[in-house]
Every structure is written in structure tokens, then in C-alpha cells.
Design a protein around this motif. Structure first.
Motif, PDB file in Angstrom:
ATOM      1  N   LEU A   1       0.843  -1.195   0.000  1.00  0.00           N
ATOM      2  CA  LEU A   1       0.000   0.000   0.000  1.00  0.00           C
ATOM      3  C   LEU A   1       0.875   1.240   0.000  1.00  0.00           C
ATOM      4  CD1 LEU A   1       0.126   1.255   3.106  1.00  0.00           C
ATOM      5  CD2 LEU A   1      -1.464  -0.585   3.588  1.00  0.00           C
ATOM      6  N   LYS A   2       0.294   2.337  -0.410  1.00  0.00           N
ATOM      7  CA  LYS A   2       0.960   3.633  -0.359  1.00  0.00           C
ATOM      8  C   LYS A   2      -0.076   4.647   0.100  1.00  0.00           C
ATOM      9  CE  LYS A   2       3.273   7.150  -3.194  1.00  0.00           C
ATOM     10  NZ  LYS A   2       3.652   7.540  -4.575  1.00  0.00           N
ATOM     11  N   GLY A   3       0.207   5.278   1.243  1.00  0.00           N
ATOM     12  CA  GLY A   3      -0.734   6.250   1.786  1.00  0.00           C
ATOM     13  C   GLY A   3      -0.133   6.944   2.981  1.00  0.00           C
ATOM     14  N   GLU A   4      -0.864   7.900   3.527  1.00  0.00           N
ATOM     15  CA  GLU A   4      -0.379   8.681   4.663  1.00  0.00           C
ATOM     16  C   GLU A   4      -1.438   8.732   5.763  1.00  0.00           C
ATOM     17  OE1 GLU A   4       0.898  12.574   3.505  1.00  0.00           O
ATOM     18  OE2 GLU A   4       1.818  11.863   1.638  1.00  0.00           O
TER      19      GLU A   4
ATOM     20  N   GLY B   1      -1.867   7.491  -4.101  1.00  0.00           N
ATOM     21  CA  GLY B   1      -1.844   6.297  -3.255  1.00  0.00           C
ATOM     22  C   GLY B   1      -2.501   5.100  -3.919  1.00  0.00           C
ATOM     23  N   TYR B   2      -2.353   3.947  -3.296  1.00  0.00           N
ATOM     24  CA  TYR B   2      -2.971   2.711  -3.790  1.00  0.00           C
ATOM     25  C   TYR B   2      -2.858   1.642  -2.712  1.00  0.00           C
ATOM     26  CZ  TYR B   2       1.856   1.191  -4.377  1.00  0.00           C
ATOM     27  OH  TYR B   2       3.161   0.867  -4.139  1.00  0.00           O
ATOM     28  N   TYR B   3      -3.511   0.523  -2.911  1.00  0.00           N
ATOM     29  CA  TYR B   3      -3.319  -0.640  -2.053  1.00  0.00           C
ATOM     30  C   TYR B   3      -3.581  -1.918  -2.844  1.00  0.00           C
ATOM     31  CZ  TYR B   3      -8.373   0.189  -1.555  1.00  0.00           C
ATOM     32  OH  TYR B   3      -9.698   0.461  -1.799  1.00  0.00           O
ATOM     33  N   ASP B   4      -2.918  -2.973  -2.434  1.00  0.00           N
ATOM     34  CA  ASP B   4      -2.967  -4.269  -3.115  1.00  0.00           C
ATOM     35  C   ASP B   4      -3.002  -5.338  -2.024  1.00  0.00           C
ATOM     36  OD1 ASP B   4      -2.627  -6.548  -4.592  1.00  0.00           O
ATOM     37  OD2 ASP B   4      -0.989  -5.763  -5.814  1.00  0.00           O
TER      38      ASP B   4
ATOM     39  N   VAL C   1      -7.540  -7.986  -3.873  1.00  0.00           N
ATOM     40  CA  VAL C   1      -8.361  -6.774  -3.881  1.00  0.00           C
ATOM     41  C   VAL C   1      -7.428  -5.581  -4.039  1.00  0.00           C
ATOM     42  CG1 VAL C   1      -9.992  -5.335  -2.612  1.00  0.00           C
ATOM     43  CG2 VAL C   1     -10.095  -7.828  -2.375  1.00  0.00           C
ATOM     44  N   THR C   2      -7.730  -4.698  -4.961  1.00  0.00           N
ATOM     45  CA  THR C   2      -6.906  -3.504  -5.154  1.00  0.00           C
ATOM     46  C   THR C   2      -7.774  -2.249  -5.138  1.00  0.00           C
ATOM     47  OG1 THR C   2      -7.060  -3.480  -7.581  1.00  0.00           O
ATOM     48  CG2 THR C   2      -5.303  -4.814  -6.604  1.00  0.00           C
ATOM     49  N   GLY C   3      -7.140  -1.122  -4.829  1.00  0.00           N
ATOM     50  CA  GLY C   3      -7.793   0.177  -4.884  1.00  0.00           C
ATOM     51  C   GLY C   3      -6.862   1.180  -5.513  1.00  0.00           C
TER      52      GLY C   3
ATOM     53  N   PHE D   1     -11.769  -6.918  -7.588  1.00  0.00           N
ATOM     54  CA  PHE D   1     -11.865  -8.142  -6.795  1.00  0.00           C
ATOM     55  C   PHE D   1     -11.590  -9.313  -7.728  1.00  0.00           C
ATOM     56  CE2 PHE D   1     -14.554  -4.950  -4.909  1.00  0.00           C
ATOM     57  CZ  PHE D   1     -14.351  -5.080  -3.536  1.00  0.00           C
ATOM     58  N   GLU D   2     -10.633 -10.137  -7.377  1.00  0.00           N
ATOM     59  CA  GLU D   2     -10.186 -11.202  -8.289  1.00  0.00           C
ATOM     60  C   GLU D   2      -9.813 -12.460  -7.521  1.00  0.00           C
ATOM     61  OE1 GLU D   2      -6.573 -11.895 -11.556  1.00  0.00           O
ATOM     62  OE2 GLU D   2      -6.811  -9.975 -10.528  1.00  0.00           O
ATOM     63  N   VAL D   3     -10.270 -13.605  -8.005  1.00  0.00           N
ATOM     64  CA  VAL D   3      -9.852 -14.884  -7.449  1.00  0.00           C
ATOM     65  C   VAL D   3      -8.571 -15.309  -8.151  1.00  0.00           C
ATOM     66  CG1 VAL D   3     -10.424 -17.330  -7.126  1.00  0.00           C
ATOM     67  CG2 VAL D   3     -12.202 -15.582  -6.867  1.00  0.00           C
ATOM     68  N   LEU D   4      -7.483 -15.502  -7.415  1.00  0.00           N
ATOM     69  CA  LEU D   4      -6.212 -15.846  -7.986  1.00  0.00           C
ATOM     70  C   LEU D   4      -5.982 -17.358  -8.059  1.00  0.00           C
ATOM     71  CD1 LEU D   4      -3.802 -13.281  -6.279  1.00  0.00           C
ATOM     72  CD2 LEU D   4      -4.883 -13.125  -8.527  1.00  0.00           C
TER      73      LEU D   4
END
Length: 234
Positions: A1-4, A151-154, A171-173, A228-231
Motif C-alpha cells: 500500500l501507499k498512503g499517509e 496512493g494505492y493498495y494491493d 483486492v486492489t484500490g 476483486f479477483e480470485v487468484l
């Protein structure tokens, strides 16, 4: 993730440390993963709780405690309870932060663990709390609009059943997890409440999955930059 972090979030965390340091009853409450679940709902299974650096064999990475894990875990257990143990009566749940592979990942995991422990310990004691407050964002301060967009998250979720089946999902944003993305999620949750939930639905302290379920997931995918993804299933 990248955020503050924002100053309000930091202030809330410091206040929790302060109150817990002075109240043994509150410390016991904070240690209970079923603290916001309905009375009588709890799993007999021992709940995991990552408190230090640990190596994860599923992804071959080092892990550190995730600062929001304790809060999220309680919401997940309440979701399970409100859906009549949909995830199972012996359901267990925990969260962690991936810090990477090899020596670099290991050092990062130990560094984050030590940093969190130092922060909460210092926040619980008045003299050191005053010093910490001088170096953290103040209430009202936070990431700029540009930082939020950058920012983002994984995330990865690993689910295992009692009979040995495993599913791994992703799940990503597309924006800062605490602010840019959360703002869009709150907006879509409001749209769900207004247009997707039957008017006769009872009120109360619901959780997103127990009340909004698939409707929210669809809106987040279409309008809020989430995937949203099933890996893997095995």
C-alpha cells in the motif's frame, strides 16, 4: 500500500493508548476479538493475532503487524455473527502487512514491529506522549489531494476450510487507502443504503458485508476504482 496518516487518525491511536494504559478493564476489552459481536457469539477456536515479525510460507514474504488489523478483525467477527456464522462457528481471522522477501523484508518487519510498540508505549505515558505529539501530524492535517490520488493498495486474502480447501483472492484500490479510496467507498455505501436496501430492513449497527453484501461490491467495482479477483483455488 501507499498512503499517509492524518492527524486525526494519529490522535485517535494515541488516545486509545492513553486510555488503555490507565484502565485495565479497557485493556481486556481491547484484547477481545469479539468485543463488538452480539452477546453469546464467539468461536471456541483460538484466534490468531500477529504481534511480531513472522515469515509467511504462502507468499514467501515477511509479515509485520498491521495497525488497523485489530479494528478490522472485530468488524469481520461481527459480520459473521450477524449472518448466523456464515463463515463458520470456528472461524478465525487475522491481518498483517507484507514487508517483502529476504533480509530486506525481514529487517522491515522487525522495524515496523519495533516502531509500533514504541509508538503505543510512548503514547501511554504522559511525558513521552507530549514528545510524540511534537513530531506527528496534528488533527486537521493529512495527505494532500495529490498524495491521495497517488496512493494505492494491493491486498491478498487467504481462506482455508476445515476439509483442506484453499482460496486466494486479490483486492486492489486506485487511491490512498485511508482517504482517497475510503471517500469513494463511503459514497457508494451511501448509494447502496439509499437505492439497494429494502426499506423494511431493520436498523441497527450493521457491517458492510452483512447489510450491503453484493450490491456494494458491484458499485465499488463500477464506480470506486476497486478490483476483486480470485487468484487461486485448490
Amino acid at each position: 500500500l501507499k498512503g499517509e496518516f492524518s492527524g486525526g487518525t494519529v490522535a485517535s491511536m494515541m488516545n486509545i493508548a492513553k486510555e488503555a494504559g490507565a484502565d485495565p478493564k479497557l485493556r481486556k476489552e481491547l484484547a477481545n476479538p469479539f468485543s463488538i459481536s452480539p452477546a453469546g457469539h464467539r468461536s471456541e477456536a483460538r484466534q490468531p493475532s500477529l504481534k511480531g515479525a513472522e515469515y509467511d510460507k504462502t507468499f514467501n514474504v515477511w509479515l509485520a503487524p498491521f495497525v488497523m488489523g485489530a479494528i478490522n478483525t472485530r468488524i469481520i467477527h461481527r459480520s459473521n455473527a450477524l449472518q448466523n456464522a456464515r463463515y463458520g462457528k470456528e472461524f478465525t481471522y487475522d491481518e498483517a502487512m507484507m514487508t517483502g522477501r529476504g533480509m530486506k523484508g525481514r529487517l522491515a518487519a522487525y522495524g515496523i514491529t519495533s516502531g509500533l510498540a514504541a509508538f503505543f508505549t510512548a503514547s501511554a505515558i504522559k511525558p513521552s506522549r507530549w514528545l510524540v505529539e511534537k513530531f506527528v501530524p496534528q488533527p486537521g492535517e493529512g495527505p494532500s489531494p495529490e498524495a491521495q490520488k497517488a496512493g494505492y493498495y494491493d491486498l491478498r486474502f487467504v481462506g482455508r476450510t476445515e476439509d483442506g480447501k484453499t482460496i486466494i483472492t486479490k483486492v486492489t484500490g486506485d487511491q490512498d487507502p485511508g482517504y482517497g479510496s475510503t471517500g469513494k467507498m463511503l459514497g457508494e455505501a451511501g448509494m447502496c443504503l439509499a437505492f439497494d436496501i429494502p426499506a423494511e430492513k431493520e436498523g441497527g449497527f450493521w457491517t458492510p458485508s452483512s447489510l450491503l453484501n453484493g450490491s456494494l461490491m458491484d458499485r465499488l467495482t463500477r464506480n470506486a476504482g476497486l478490483t476483486f479477483e480470485v487468484l487461486e483455488t485448490r
